[in-house]
Motif scaffolding. Structure first.
Motif, PDB file in Angstrom:
ATOM      1  N   LEU A  14      37.092  41.598  41.949  1.00  0.00           N
ATOM      2  CA  LEU A  14      35.911  40.733  41.889  1.00  0.00           C
ATOM      3  C   LEU A  14      36.248  39.413  41.203  1.00  0.00           C
ATOM      4  O   LEU A  14      35.788  38.342  41.630  1.00  0.00           O
ATOM      5  CB  LEU A  14      34.777  41.441  41.158  1.00  0.00           C
ATOM      6  N   LYS A  15      37.070  39.473  40.172  1.00  0.00           N
ATOM      7  CA  LYS A  15      37.464  38.247  39.462  1.00  0.00           C
ATOM      8  C   LYS A  15      38.316  37.351  40.349  1.00  0.00           C
ATOM      9  O   LYS A  15      38.182  36.112  40.317  1.00  0.00           O
ATOM     10  CB  LYS A  15      38.226  38.606  38.180  1.00  0.00           C
ATOM     11  N   LEU A  16      39.210  37.949  41.155  1.00  0.00           N
ATOM     12  CA  LEU A  16      40.010  37.150  42.088  1.00  0.00           C
ATOM     13  C   LEU A  16      39.115  36.436  43.083  1.00  0.00           C
ATOM     14  O   LEU A  16      39.333  35.259  43.400  1.00  0.00           O
ATOM     15  CB  LEU A  16      41.004  38.049  42.830  1.00  0.00           C
ATOM     16  N   ALA A  17      38.094  37.144  43.560  1.00  0.00           N
ATOM     17  CA  ALA A  17      37.165  36.522  44.503  1.00  0.00           C
ATOM     18  C   ALA A  17      36.352  35.437  43.820  1.00  0.00           C
ATOM     19  O   ALA A  17      36.101  34.374  44.404  1.00  0.00           O
ATOM     20  CB  ALA A  17      36.239  37.590  45.088  1.00  0.00           C
ATOM     21  N   PHE A  64      35.357  47.819  49.551  1.00  0.00           N
ATOM     22  CA  PHE A  64      34.296  48.490  50.302  1.00  0.00           C
ATOM     23  C   PHE A  64      33.112  48.818  49.387  1.00  0.00           C
ATOM     24  O   PHE A  64      31.953  48.545  49.721  1.00  0.00           O
ATOM     25  CB  PHE A  64      34.851  49.752  50.949  1.00  0.00           C
ATOM     26  N   TYR A  65      33.401  49.398  48.233  1.00  0.00           N
ATOM     27  CA  TYR A  65      32.329  49.767  47.312  1.00  0.00           C
ATOM     28  C   TYR A  65      31.653  48.526  46.722  1.00  0.00           C
ATOM     29  O   TYR A  65      30.427  48.500  46.525  1.00  0.00           O
ATOM     30  CB  TYR A  65      32.866  50.654  46.202  1.00  0.00           C
ATOM     31  N   LEU A  66      32.436  47.485  46.442  1.00  0.00           N
ATOM     32  CA  LEU A  66      31.833  46.247  45.932  1.00  0.00           C
ATOM     33  C   LEU A  66      30.911  45.634  46.977  1.00  0.00           C
ATOM     34  O   LEU A  66      29.862  45.069  46.638  1.00  0.00           O
ATOM     35  CB  LEU A  66      32.933  45.257  45.544  1.00  0.00           C
ATOM     36  N   MET A  67      31.278  45.756  48.244  1.00  0.00           N
ATOM     37  CA  MET A  67      30.417  45.245  49.309  1.00  0.00           C
ATOM     38  C   MET A  67      29.148  46.064  49.427  1.00  0.00           C
ATOM     39  O   MET A  67      28.053  45.515  49.643  1.00  0.00           O
ATOM     40  CB  MET A  67      31.181  45.242  50.636  1.00  0.00           C
ATOM     41  N   LYS A  68      29.251  47.370  49.283  1.00  0.00           N
ATOM     42  CA  LYS A  68      28.077  48.225  49.366  1.00  0.00           C
ATOM     43  C   LYS A  68      27.096  47.953  48.226  1.00  0.00           C
ATOM     44  O   LYS A  68      25.883  48.177  48.370  1.00  0.00           O
ATOM     45  CB  LYS A  68      28.488  49.697  49.354  1.00  0.00           C
ATOM     46  N   ALA A  69      27.620  47.446  47.122  1.00  0.00           N
ATOM     47  CA  ALA A  69      26.757  47.090  45.996  1.00  0.00           C
ATOM     48  C   ALA A  69      26.272  45.656  46.068  1.00  0.00           C
ATOM     49  O   ALA A  69      25.513  45.201  45.199  1.00  0.00           O
ATOM     50  CB  ALA A  69      27.491  47.317  44.669  1.00  0.00           C
ATOM     51  N   GLN A  84      26.378  35.806  45.223  1.00  0.00           N
ATOM     52  CA  GLN A  84      25.738  35.340  44.001  1.00  0.00           C
ATOM     53  C   GLN A  84      25.567  36.498  43.015  1.00  0.00           C
ATOM     54  O   GLN A  84      25.721  36.313  41.808  1.00  0.00           O
ATOM     55  CB  GLN A  84      24.375  34.717  44.314  1.00  0.00           C
ATOM     56  N   ARG A  85      25.271  37.670  43.542  1.00  0.00           N
ATOM     57  CA  ARG A  85      25.161  38.829  42.647  1.00  0.00           C
ATOM     58  C   ARG A  85      26.486  39.110  41.958  1.00  0.00           C
ATOM     59  O   ARG A  85      26.524  39.432  40.758  1.00  0.00           O
ATOM     60  CB  ARG A  85      24.716  40.062  43.428  1.00  0.00           C
ATOM     61  N   GLY A  86      27.564  38.957  42.697  1.00  0.00           N
ATOM     62  CA  GLY A  86      28.876  39.153  42.099  1.00  0.00           C
ATOM     63  C   GLY A  86      29.150  38.132  41.014  1.00  0.00           C
ATOM     64  O   GLY A  86      29.705  38.465  39.956  1.00  0.00           O
ATOM     65  N   ILE A  97      34.423  48.193  36.129  1.00  0.00           N
ATOM     66  CA  ILE A  97      33.443  48.486  37.175  1.00  0.00           C
ATOM     67  C   ILE A  97      33.858  49.788  37.847  1.00  0.00           C
ATOM     68  O   ILE A  97      35.014  49.953  38.241  1.00  0.00           O
ATOM     69  CB  ILE A  97      33.374  47.356  38.219  1.00  0.00           C
ATOM     70  N   ASP A  98      32.922  50.711  37.942  1.00  0.00           N
ATOM     71  CA  ASP A  98      33.160  51.955  38.662  1.00  0.00           C
ATOM     72  C   ASP A  98      31.897  52.318  39.427  1.00  0.00           C
ATOM     73  O   ASP A  98      30.933  51.538  39.458  1.00  0.00           O
ATOM     74  CB  ASP A  98      33.581  53.080  37.707  1.00  0.00           C
TER      75      ASP A  98
END
Length: 306
Positions: A14-17, A64-69, A84-86, A97-98
């Motif tokens: 997420l930080k890389l993105a 995949f899980y980050l996208m689902k969230a 924006q949520r990220g 994050i888990d």
């Protein structure tokens, strides 16, 4: 520390993105490998199926899980972007994050349960306690398969040690025929165990045309087979002017025996009990299917509009 689990990769990914350092998976995989100081061997480690590296698989499931969230989106195949949520999450980033953290988001809870669930104060701990395994679904499935196969191989070997020497010789014939040797079960059966000549239990065709033959020694033993037994077999091969042989046993071979066959002119293959059991599983000898699970993946080419 070894290859990180998929949940250990979620926050770094997420930080890389968020920093726009990486937006494609090959780049993300390389940078994550750098961040976790992975060795070349660890980066090259593959899943049991051999089709994908463990790091690539875990990076894919993390995204995949980050996208689902709702923390990442997939603008096109092979790429990802932060939402924006990220970005809001990264404003006050958690220690990690888990799945338990992602359960704070209704979309992720709905994905897990198949229906919308109201947020609760203990959603974090509840999900965390029900998902202690950090393996990806691919790893969990393949790991379970390998465990079942290992247990089955042990059961097969246990039964092999209980059968008569004659039954074991016939089983060897059955296995070799199923593997493509011998031409036919009848042809092979007539050849096996017939010669009894100086340490040779049987002869079987190498191919269906009989262009060459393989000499066989089949021993239902429990004691380790040492070099002297292999030397007797090789001597018998020389007596027959044979070039190829297979020594099969329900036990194991000593290191000296294996070293010996690697330094002789004739080709001798040593198959121990576990190897025989696994070949029986691979070729359906002495085992029967219980269930079949077909794992499919999205065919992205199908949805490409011309």
């Amino acid at each position: 520390m070894g290859i990180p689990t998929y949940d250990q990769l979620m926050l770094p990914l997420l930080k890389l993105a968020g920093a726009r350092i990486a937006s494609d998976f090959p780049t993300a995989e390389r940078l994550l490998g750098d961040e976790f100081n992975l060795t070349p061997e660890e980066r090259a480690t593959r899943l049991p199926s051999g089709q994908q590296t463990a790091l690539r698989n875990r990076t894919g499931w993390a995204s995949f899980y980050l996208m689902k969230a709702g923390l990442l989106i997939k603008p096109k195949r092979g790429y990802f972007e932060i939402t924006q949520r990220g970005r809001d999450v990264l404003e006050s980033p958690p220690a990690s994050i888990d799945k338990a953290f992602l359960a704070n988001f209704a979309e992720f809870r709905e994905f897990l349960t198949g229906a919308a669930v109201e947020p609760s104060a203990n959603a974090d701990s509840g999900l965390g306690s029900s998902t202690p395994d950090h393996a990806t679904p691919d790893e969990a499935l393949q790991g379970a398969y390998q465990q079942l196969r290992s247990e089955l191989a042990s059961q097969v070997l246990e039964r092999l040690l209980q059968v008569s020497p004659e039954f074991f010789e016939q089983l060897v014939v059955e296995l070799l025929v199923v593997m493509g040797y011998g031409g036919s079960r009848r042809d092979a059966g007539e050849r096996i165990g017939r010669s009894g000549d100086g340490g040779i239990d049987g002869i079987i065709k190498e191919d269906r045309l009989g262009l060459d033959v393989i000499y066989i020694q089949a021993k239902r033993w429990q004691a380790t087979v040492g070099r002297p037994e292999i030397q007797k077999f090789v001597g018998a091969l020389h007596g027959q002017r044979a070039r190829k042989g297979v020594f099969m046993t329900t036990s194991a071979f000593s290191a000296d025996a294996r070293d010996y066959v690697s330094h002789i002119d004739v080709k001798v293959v040593l198959l121990d009990g576990i190897q025989i059991a696994n070949l029986m599983i691979d070729h359906g000898v002495g085992v029967t299917p219980v269930a079949t699970y077909v794992v499919k993946r999205l065919d992205s080419d199908y949805f490409d509009e011309v």
